[in-house]
Design an enzyme around this catalytic site. Structure first.
Site, PDB file in Angstrom:
ATOM      1  N   PRO A 247      30.887  35.796  36.010  1.00  0.00           N
ATOM      2  CA  PRO A 247      32.281  35.344  36.070  1.00  0.00           C
ATOM      3  C   PRO A 247      32.996  35.896  37.299  1.00  0.00           C
ATOM      4  O   PRO A 247      32.549  36.880  37.906  1.00  0.00           O
ATOM      5  CB  PRO A 247      32.892  35.907  34.771  1.00  0.00           C
ATOM      6  CG  PRO A 247      31.727  36.248  33.904  1.00  0.00           C
ATOM      7  CD  PRO A 247      30.611  36.600  34.810  1.00  0.00           C
ATOM      8  N   THR A 250      33.742  40.101  38.757  1.00  0.00           N
ATOM      9  CA  THR A 250      32.856  41.087  38.146  1.00  0.00           C
ATOM     10  C   THR A 250      32.126  41.963  39.162  1.00  0.00           C
ATOM     11  O   THR A 250      31.446  42.907  38.776  1.00  0.00           O
ATOM     12  CB  THR A 250      31.827  40.393  37.245  1.00  0.00           C
ATOM     13  OG1 THR A 250      31.212  39.321  37.984  1.00  0.00           O
ATOM     14  CG2 THR A 250      32.482  39.825  36.003  1.00  0.00           C
ATOM     15  N   THR A 253      30.315  40.039  45.021  1.00  0.00           N
ATOM     16  CA  THR A 253      30.479  40.259  46.468  1.00  0.00           C
ATOM     17  C   THR A 253      30.491  41.746  46.793  1.00  0.00           C
ATOM     18  O   THR A 253      30.002  42.167  47.850  1.00  0.00           O
ATOM     19  CB  THR A 253      31.781  39.594  46.947  1.00  0.00           C
ATOM     20  OG1 THR A 253      31.784  38.220  46.563  1.00  0.00           O
ATOM     21  CG2 THR A 253      31.906  39.675  48.462  1.00  0.00           C
ATOM     22  N   GLU A 471      56.221  33.721  15.306  1.00  0.00           N
ATOM     23  CA  GLU A 471      55.393  34.893  15.622  1.00  0.00           C
ATOM     24  C   GLU A 471      55.022  35.662  14.354  1.00  0.00           C
ATOM     25  O   GLU A 471      53.916  36.207  14.255  1.00  0.00           O
ATOM     26  CB  GLU A 471      56.133  35.812  16.597  1.00  0.00           C
ATOM     27  CG  GLU A 471      56.376  35.208  17.976  1.00  0.00           C
ATOM     28  CD  GLU A 471      55.082  34.771  18.637  1.00  0.00           C
ATOM     29  OE1 GLU A 471      54.039  35.427  18.416  1.00  0.00           O
ATOM     30  OE2 GLU A 471      55.107  33.770  19.356  1.00  0.00           O
TER      31      GLU A 471
END
Length: 688
Positions: A247, A250, A253, A471
């Site tokens: 993903p 993470t 690179t 809520e």
């Protein structure tokens, strides 16, 4: 300071400045030094006005282009006393000589000849007039002056200007200055950034926290380059390529940067989009040039970031017969990685978060031998990542606990944690603190996940009450359902795009059961169910809830095979090749829609029943929300009692909300359900 930085900070002097100065000097000489006169008059008629009065002497007609003359004594006296503006320049020149009566200081005057034929006729008529008056005639001589430099410049200057314009346009089209790729003939050259001869990224494997398995595989590649004999003696061969998959955020690179800093071999870094160009054949040419350079400097490493830009699966129709430049680039890359020719000594690293769309030929053994999965960090890896990003911060060491922060950030990537630490420091500085405290990190979680608080948003009492019950419905259902994520905090203070929000602490798990998904769907529908139960009407505030529930229901039926009527079938297309067609019939499509509707309605009725059985507690919770605006886990325990199925994990630390004002926001988790009255209701509120 590195040598690269020193080179960048050199003086901005360039040889192009010398070229520019030479050009300006030549043009200036041509414009201002072509004539030999000291003073230049505007009009030819001025010369004849002076000649008629016999005020001129030493007259020369030069190249039949201009006439040079001087004033005699009477002429100088006349001009110096004249009030005619056309003699102003002559008067200034005469004054500058210091003695206007000295003929030796008499300046030369110049005037352009408009028409050589008319000039000679008019001069002849002037002499006849002077002769008739018994005055001396004007004797003039013709002179030829050859300006060799001016002739050469006038011939070459237009050509030079055209060449300069052409070079400028070509350089702009091909991406700028000198060096590789600076000229149009270098457009097919690789744009890779090369790290060698001491040039480094200043990142090592020590800077990469977590990612234990990925680092082991990457370090093995680096170790082979440093000590290949250890492997070759056993007959082993280094993998030709490694694909980093995971993903966003993470650390793919970052791992590549660490390889560039550790490998001590030429490292070529570029992006998949660097091969994409408007010209046909450029992408394939750049691939060839990249591998040519890498082979010349072998052993070497090539890193291609976001390789899905050129590595997507090839289509069958190929654009209705059109020439697909991206596919040509991919074909060249496949050939270079493992084709008929040899490619020894060059290792390919690549990174992508879309491995599912890559071409199968690119992923086969012999090209990318290894696929290294870089997953979201678990709690132990988050601790290591926090330790790296907390180093530069001035922390309140007694208050900030790394273990606690790791527990409160499930689902956070390495990039998210870096952003969290920076946001906490900004919040501390905003409040004029000398150290970053625990509360700053909690506020930073709220800020990142939920958005900025909007305390001054205009909300009517009726809307605020609807938000509170919405809520409270989420909080009640999540508390009473076994598999729903435990709630930590509920607020009706507007934040980001939502007018209310609930924070949960989800369990970190690898697989999800049908019961768990069902409880999550029921909890998400609790807000709308509470509105219908209490007010007898529903609002647009459940949009994000419905979106989430619908996606979950379709996933259960058509992807995960969790529906009895559809059976153990999955219509998920991992390759993304069936984007325009459905992999099932119209009858199956109708059945899927029916089952999704049945699933959602069943969970909605379940939420209604659950809230109806606990309506008194729901009302009490909503009233407390209206009173305090922010309530916590302890408030729910006071109303509902402790959850019977809570694991009570040893060492799990929670925060007690000692204050419930808007300015003191306490939270324990990362995952905010932005479902409490969304932007649609927000728009209705603003309209009135």
């Amino acid at each position: 300071m590195s040598e690269n930085n020193q080179d960048k900070k050199k003086s901005p002097f360039s040889i192009y400045w010398i070229y520019g100065l030479i050009g300006v000097s030549i043009i200036a000489f041509q414009l201002f030094m072509s004539g030999s006169g000291d003073i230049k008059l505007k009009y030819q008629s001025t010369f004849f006005a002076l000649a008629d009065s016999n005020y001129v002497t030493s007259v020369y007609v030069v190249n039949k282009d201009w006439v040079e003359f001087k004033l005699n004594e009477k002429g100088r006296e006349y001009v110096s006393k004249s009030k005619d503006k056309q003699f102003t320049s002559v008067q200034n020149a005469l004054k500058s000589t210091g003695n206007t009566m000295m003929a030796s200081k008499n300046p030369t005057i110049e005037v352009d000849i408009v028409d050589a034929g008319n000039f000679e006729e008019e001069l002849k008529a002037t002499n006849e007039k002077l002769q008739a008056q018994g005055k001396p005639i004007i004797n003039y001589q013709e002179r030829e002056d050859v300006n060799y430099l001016g002739n050469i410049i006038s011939f070459l200057l237009p050509i030079i200007i055209l060449i300069i314009i052409w070079m400028f346009v070509m350089r702009r089209m091909t991406g700028g200055g000198g060096g590789g790729g600076g000229q149009i003939f270098n457009i097919g050259k690789s744009k890779a950034q090369v790290y060698e001869k001491g040039k480094t990224t200043n990142v090592t494997f020590k800077d990469v926290a977590g990612l234990t398995g990925a680092k082991e595989e990457i370090q093995e590649i680096v170790e082979f380059l440093k000590n290949s004999r250890k492997y070759t003696e056993l007959g082993a061969k280094i993998p030709k390529g490694a694909l980093l998959v995971g993903p966003p955020g993470t650390g793919k690179t970052l791992l590549a940067k660490a390889v560039a800093g550790e490998a001590k071999v030429p490292f070529f870094s570029l992006s998949g989009s660097d091969f994409v160009e408007m010209f046909v054949g450029v992408g394939a040419s750049r691939v060839r040039d990249l591998f040519k350079q890498a082979k010349e400097k072998a052993p070497a490493i090539i890193f291609i970031d976001e390789i899905d830009a050129i590595g997507r699966a090839r289509s069958r129709g190929n654009g209705f017969g059109a020439n697909d430049e991206r596919e040509n680039t991919l074909n060249q890359l496949l050939t270079e990685m493992d084709g008929f020719g040899t490619n020894s000594g060059v290792i390919i690293l690549a990174a992508t978060n879309r491995a599912d769309v890559l071409d199968s030929a690119l992923l086969r053994a012999g090209r990318f031998d290894r696929q290294i999965y870089v997953d979201m960090p678990d709690i132990n890896e988050r601790k290591e990542i926090f330790k790296v990003h907390l180093k530069p911060l001035k922390l309140d060491s007694k208050n900030v606990d790394v273990d606690f922060l790791a527990k409160q950030t499930p689902g956070f990537s390495g990039a998210d944690i870096a952003n969290l630490c920076n946001e906490a420091a900004l919040i501390a500085a905003r409040h004029e603190k000398k150290q970053v405290e625990k509360q700053d990190f909690l506020d930073a979680v709220d800020r990142i996940v939920g958005g900025l608080e909007k305390k001054n948003k205009i909300i009517t009492k009726e809307e605020k009450r609807a938000i509170a019950f919405h809520e409270a419905g989420h909080a009640t259902t999540s508390w009473l359902l076994e598999h729903a994520s435990p709630l930590v905090k509920v607020t009706i203070v507007p934040r980001g795009q939502s007018l209310g929000a609930a924070w949960y602490l989800p369990e970190e798990r690898s697989i999800t059961t049908t019961e768990q998904i069902s409880d999550e769907m029921c909890s998400a529908l609790g807000g709308r169910a509470a509105e219908e139960l209490v007010f007898g009407r529903i609002s647009t505030g459940a949009l994000s809830d419905l979106e989430k529930v619908t996606k979950q229901a379709y996933a259960m039926v058509s992807i995960y095979g969790l529906n009895k009527r559809i059976g153990n079938r999955s219509y998920y297309d991992s390759q993304g090749r069936e984007s325009f067609t459905k992999p099932y019939s119209e009858e199956t499509s109708r059945i899927i829609d029916e089952e999704v509707s049945i699933l959602i309605e069943a969970q909605y009725q379940r939420a209604l029943e659950l809230l109806r059985n606990n309506q008194d507690k729901l009302t009490l919770l909503a009233e407390k929300l209206l009173e305090k605006e922010v309530i916590f886990k302890e408030d729910l325990e006071h109303i509902f009692g402790k959850r019977a199925w809570d694991k009570g994990e040893e060492g799990q630390e929670t925060i007690t909300g000692q204050s419930t004002t808007q300015n003191e926001s306490y939270t324990e988790n990362e995952q905010m359900n932005e479902d409490g009255i969304n932007e649609d209701l927000e728009g209705d509120i603003q309209e009135g």
